[in-house]
Write a protein that holds these residues in place. Structure first.
Motif, PDB file in Angstrom:
ATOM      1  N   ALA A  39       0.834  -1.205   0.000  1.00 54.14           N
ATOM      2  CA  ALA A  39       0.000   0.000   0.000  1.00 54.14           C
ATOM      3  C   ALA A  39       0.867   1.252   0.000  1.00 54.14           C
ATOM      4  CB  ALA A  39      -0.924   0.007   1.220  1.00 54.14           C
ATOM      5  N   GLY A  40       0.474   2.241  -0.785  1.00 57.23           N
ATOM      6  CA  GLY A  40       1.131   3.535  -0.734  1.00 57.23           C
ATOM      7  C   GLY A  40       0.796   4.254   0.562  1.00 57.23           C
ATOM      8  N   PHE A  41       1.698   5.126   1.012  1.00 61.26           N
ATOM      9  CA  PHE A  41       1.445   5.839   2.256  1.00 61.26           C
ATOM     10  C   PHE A  41       2.169   7.174   2.247  1.00 61.26           C
ATOM     11  CE2 PHE A  41       5.251   3.358   2.957  1.00 61.26           C
ATOM     12  CZ  PHE A  41       6.094   4.185   3.680  1.00 61.26           C
ATOM     13  N   HIS A  42       1.690   8.075   3.091  1.00 66.61           N
ATOM     14  CA  HIS A  42       2.240   9.415   3.319  1.00 66.61           C
ATOM     15  C   HIS A  42       2.414  10.202   2.012  1.00 66.61           C
ATOM     16  CE1 HIS A  42       3.605  12.141   6.389  1.00 66.61           C
ATOM     17  NE2 HIS A  42       4.637  12.505   5.636  1.00 66.61           N
ATOM     18  N   GLY A  43       1.334  10.268   1.245  1.00 65.11           N
ATOM     19  CA  GLY A  43       1.309  11.138   0.078  1.00 65.11           C
ATOM     20  C   GLY A  43       1.594  10.459  -1.247  1.00 65.11           C
ATOM     21  N   GLN A  44       1.665   9.128  -1.300  1.00 64.64           N
ATOM     22  CA  GLN A  44       1.901   8.461  -2.581  1.00 64.64           C
ATOM     23  C   GLN A  44       0.623   8.394  -3.422  1.00 64.64           C
ATOM     24  OE1 GLN A  44       4.098   4.922  -0.721  1.00 64.64           O
ATOM     25  NE2 GLN A  44       5.173   5.132  -2.669  1.00 64.64           N
ATOM     26  N   PHE A  45      -0.473   7.972  -2.800  1.00 65.27           N
ATOM     27  CA  PHE A  45      -1.734   7.847  -3.528  1.00 65.27           C
ATOM     28  C   PHE A  45      -2.890   8.401  -2.684  1.00 65.27           C
ATOM     29  CE2 PHE A  45       0.910   4.135  -4.765  1.00 65.27           C
ATOM     30  CZ  PHE A  45       1.159   4.502  -6.087  1.00 65.27           C
ATOM     31  N   PRO A  46      -2.904   9.723  -2.411  1.00 61.51           N
ATOM     32  CA  PRO A  46      -3.985  10.301  -1.596  1.00 61.51           C
ATOM     33  C   PRO A  46      -5.211  10.620  -2.445  1.00 61.51           C
ATOM     34  CG  PRO A  46      -2.436  12.007  -2.179  1.00 61.51           C
ATOM     35  CD  PRO A  46      -1.914  10.738  -2.805  1.00 61.51           C
ATOM     36  N   TYR A  47      -6.293  11.028  -1.767  1.00 61.70           N
ATOM     37  CA  TYR A  47      -7.441  11.603  -2.471  1.00 61.70           C
ATOM     38  C   TYR A  47      -7.041  12.970  -3.031  1.00 61.70           C
ATOM     39  CZ  TYR A  47     -10.401   8.017  -0.284  1.00 61.70           C
ATOM     40  OH  TYR A  47     -10.970   6.832   0.108  1.00 61.70           O
ATOM     41  N   SER A  48      -7.925  13.560  -3.822  1.00 65.09           N
ATOM     42  CA  SER A  48      -7.573  14.806  -4.514  1.00 65.09           C
ATOM     43  C   SER A  48      -7.323  15.957  -3.553  1.00 65.09           C
ATOM     44  CB  SER A  48      -8.676  15.176  -5.511  1.00 65.09           C
ATOM     45  OG  SER A  48      -9.912  15.382  -4.843  1.00 65.09           O
ATOM     46  N   TRP A  49      -7.886  15.929  -2.350  1.00 64.01           N
ATOM     47  CA  TRP A  49      -7.670  17.044  -1.417  1.00 64.01           C
ATOM     48  C   TRP A  49      -6.357  16.901  -0.660  1.00 64.01           C
ATOM     49  CZ3 TRP A  49      -7.202  16.907   3.937  1.00 64.01           C
ATOM     50  CH2 TRP A  49      -7.573  15.713   4.573  1.00 64.01           C
ATOM     51  N   GLY A  50      -5.666  15.763  -0.782  1.00 62.75           N
ATOM     52  CA  GLY A  50      -4.381  15.595  -0.121  1.00 62.75           C
ATOM     53  C   GLY A  50      -4.532  15.015   1.265  1.00 62.75           C
ATOM     54  N   GLY A  51      -3.825  15.605   2.227  1.00 59.32           N
ATOM     55  CA  GLY A  51      -3.975  15.202   3.627  1.00 59.32           C
ATOM     56  C   GLY A  51      -3.421  13.831   3.963  1.00 59.32           C
ATOM     57  N   TYR A  52      -2.517  13.256   3.161  1.00 57.90           N
ATOM     58  CA  TYR A  52      -1.948  11.928   3.409  1.00 57.90           C
ATOM     59  C   TYR A  52      -3.035  10.860   3.545  1.00 57.90           C
ATOM     60  CZ  TYR A  52       2.117  14.832   4.448  1.00 57.90           C
ATOM     61  OH  TYR A  52       3.127  15.744   4.372  1.00 57.90           O
ATOM     62  N   ALA A  96     -10.446  -1.773   3.522  1.00 57.01           N
ATOM     63  CA  ALA A  96      -9.372  -0.799   3.320  1.00 57.01           C
ATOM     64  C   ALA A  96      -9.447  -0.323   1.876  1.00 57.01           C
ATOM     65  CB  ALA A  96      -8.003  -1.418   3.604  1.00 57.01           C
ATOM     66  N   ILE A  97      -9.435   1.008   1.695  1.00 56.01           N
ATOM     67  CA  ILE A  97      -9.469   1.637   0.371  1.00 56.01           C
ATOM     68  C   ILE A  97      -8.127   2.323   0.170  1.00 56.01           C
ATOM     69  CG2 ILE A  97     -10.699   3.281  -1.098  1.00 56.01           C
ATOM     70  CD1 ILE A  97     -13.108   2.931   0.850  1.00 56.01           C
ATOM     71  N   TYR A  98      -7.355   1.899  -0.835  1.00 59.30           N
ATOM     72  CA  TYR A  98      -5.993   2.404  -1.001  1.00 59.30           C
ATOM     73  C   TYR A  98      -5.547   2.159  -2.438  1.00 59.30           C
ATOM     74  CZ  TYR A  98      -4.846  -2.592  -0.538  1.00 59.30           C
ATOM     75  OH  TYR A  98      -4.781  -3.945  -0.708  1.00 59.30           O
ATOM     76  N   SER A  99      -4.231   2.295  -2.705  1.00 60.57           N
ATOM     77  CA  SER A  99      -3.668   1.976  -4.016  1.00 60.57           C
ATOM     78  C   SER A  99      -2.242   1.485  -3.842  1.00 60.57           C
ATOM     79  CB  SER A  99      -3.707   3.191  -4.948  1.00 60.57           C
ATOM     80  OG  SER A  99      -3.324   2.804  -6.267  1.00 60.57           O
TER      81      SER A  99
END
Length: 472
Positions: free
Chosen positions: A328-341, A355-358
């Motif tokens: 899983a990506g983390f700390h800004g690799q694949f966030p939602y469009s608003w960001g926020g990690y 879990a919803i991620y990329s």
């Protein structure tokens, strides 16, 4: 021999006369050292041959010597004494300026508190207005039902005449307080006896179980978080709460900060609205972003700056299990469009924990994985064709993934749906309002059949309606 004696006597006599006119001087040299000078008048010469300067030169030398002495003092240790007075003045001015700055800071804090108090009062008044508007009218009494006129036209004419008489005597009033008017009660009784359309009855029956998202209601604000730490956050309710906490318990985390650890618990929605927590827990490891959720007596969240998922047991107040979410990506690799990690978003629906991620393998597309609630192990995963950084948020309902188009547009939509039962996705267009223009968290509450959201300091909820899946 006698000639030598005469010469010595003459020198002694002349020396005695010269001593009567001797002069003594004392002054500082260039190095500020004291110098003594003796002057004896010449016994033979009334004046010296013409020389440059004379007495004036001596005076000038004396002045230069004095000036050099003063310069030496300024350059040397005496300079501190000369500059003491200006330094004392500067220190006093600096102390006064700092005192005024402190006073201005206290005034600013006082004004900020007053502004927050006014905002809280305005919000309470708005909530009270919404409750009054949503309150149903009282049912008519049996005696008034027996006195109903036979025709609808008589009801309307009776209501108009009754209202006219009241306005002439007591003036205009809020209709909600005019329950004493028989005509008003009769009209309400007539309306309540009209049967609901068949279509509405069918929709109500459909809304009792699982189905596709049909509509989302208007946002209802329950509380505004104070301070900058409350701009983003997550609030939730455990759909399968266990002791020692009840089913009405609500939980909240403000997620602005580098070390987010505080978990606030509220006894019910009223206590949340008033801002009176009954429990405050300090989490042993910090929280990353707004993706936390509650399920079966535990808080599930992502550990800060990692792909590690944690299960925090509320009863024992300790970490019960932990596991890395594979790839899983983390700390800004694949966030939602608003960001926020917001790389990892945890959710709960009728089918359990998700879990919803990329991942790098998915190249930024959303991956939905069903997790074991005890061990946090991935049971099954689905890779969608929805780019995670192109949507503002996502949530799960009945095993279906839904995404929100915009976090800031006042009138946005739920724009995509992915069904884990069929593995297919499709575009949808269910309207959703961002009342406060910055929606950083959206989760489904299956107990209340609502969406919980955190919109620019505000904790809001939306009623949702589910229907039968549309035939392809």
């Amino acid at each position: 021999m006698w000639l030598q004696v005469a010469v010595c006597l003459s020198c002694l006599l002349l020396g005695g006369q010269g001593q009567e006119r001797a002069a003594f001087y004392r002054s500082n040299d260039r190095n500020s050292r004291c110098q003594y000078t003796f002057t004896v008048a010449s016994p033979a010469e009334s004046s010296c041959p013409t020389a440059v300067g004379g007495a004036e030169m001596d005076s000038l030398k004396s002045r230069l010597t004095l000036l050099e002495s003063l310069v030496s003092r300024l350059v040397g240790g005496d300079a501190g004494a000369v500059g003491a007075v200006p330094d004392a003045g500067l220190q006093e001015a600096y102390t006064q300026a700092m005192g005024e700055n402190s006073q201005l800071q206290r005034d600013k804090e006082r004004l900020d508190r007053q502004v927050q108090e006014l905002q809280r009062r305005v919000e309470e008044q708005r909530q009270e207005t919404e409750r009054l508007l949503a309150r149903p009218c009282q049912a008519p009494s049996a005696a008034l039902q027996d006195q109903r006129p036979a025709s609808g036209s008589n009801i309307l004419s009776h209501l108009v005449s009754g209202n006219r008489g009241q306005s002439e005597t007591v003036g205009a009033r809020d209709p909600a307080w005019q329950h004493g008017s028989p005509g008003y009660q009769e009209l309400k009784a007539e309306v309540t006896e009209v049967p609901a359309p068949k279509q509405i009855q069918e929709s109500s029956q459909e809304n009792t179980g699982c189905g596709e998202l049909v509509s989302i209601g208007e946002p209802v604000s329950h509380r505004r978080a104070e301070g900058i730490a409350g701009k983003y956050g997550v609030w939730m309710q455990d759909p399968e709460a266990v002791a020692p906490y009840g089913t009405q318990m609500l939980w909240r985390i403000n997620t602005v900060g580098t070390e987010v650890r505080e978990l606030f618990g509220y006894e019910d929605m009223d206590q949340l609205s008033l801002g009176f927590p009954t429990k405050v827990l300090l989490l042993p490891e910090p929280v990353e972003s707004t993706g936390a959720t509650m399920y079966r007596g535990s808080l599930y969240y992502q550990r800060r700056r990692s792909r590690t998922l944690l299960r925090y047991d509320l009863a024992t107040e300790s970490i019960a299990s932990r596991r890395d979410l594979p790839h899983a990506g983390f700390h800004g690799q694949f966030p939602y469009s608003w960001g926020g990690y917001t790389d990892i978003d945890l959710a709960v629906d009728e089918q359990g924990l998700w879990a919803i991620y990329s991942t790098n393998k998915a190249k930024g597309a959303i991956v939905a994985s069903q997790l074991d609630p005890n061990s946090l192990e991935v049971k099954k995963s689905w890779e969608t064709n929805i780019r995670k950084n192109t949507v503002a948020n996502a949530f799960m309902i009945c095993g279906r993934l839904y995404t929100v188009a915009s976090y800031s547009s006042p009138n946005t939509t739920v724009n995509y749906m992915f069904d884990t039962a069929t593995g297919e996705s499709k575009s949808v267009a269910v309207p959703l309002r961002n009342r406060y223009r910055y929606n950083s968290m959206v989760d489904y509450n299956r107990v209340q059949r609502k969406l919980f959201a955190w919109d620019n300091f505000h904790m809001v909820s939306y009623d949702v309606r589910l229907g039968k899946p549309e035939a392809n």
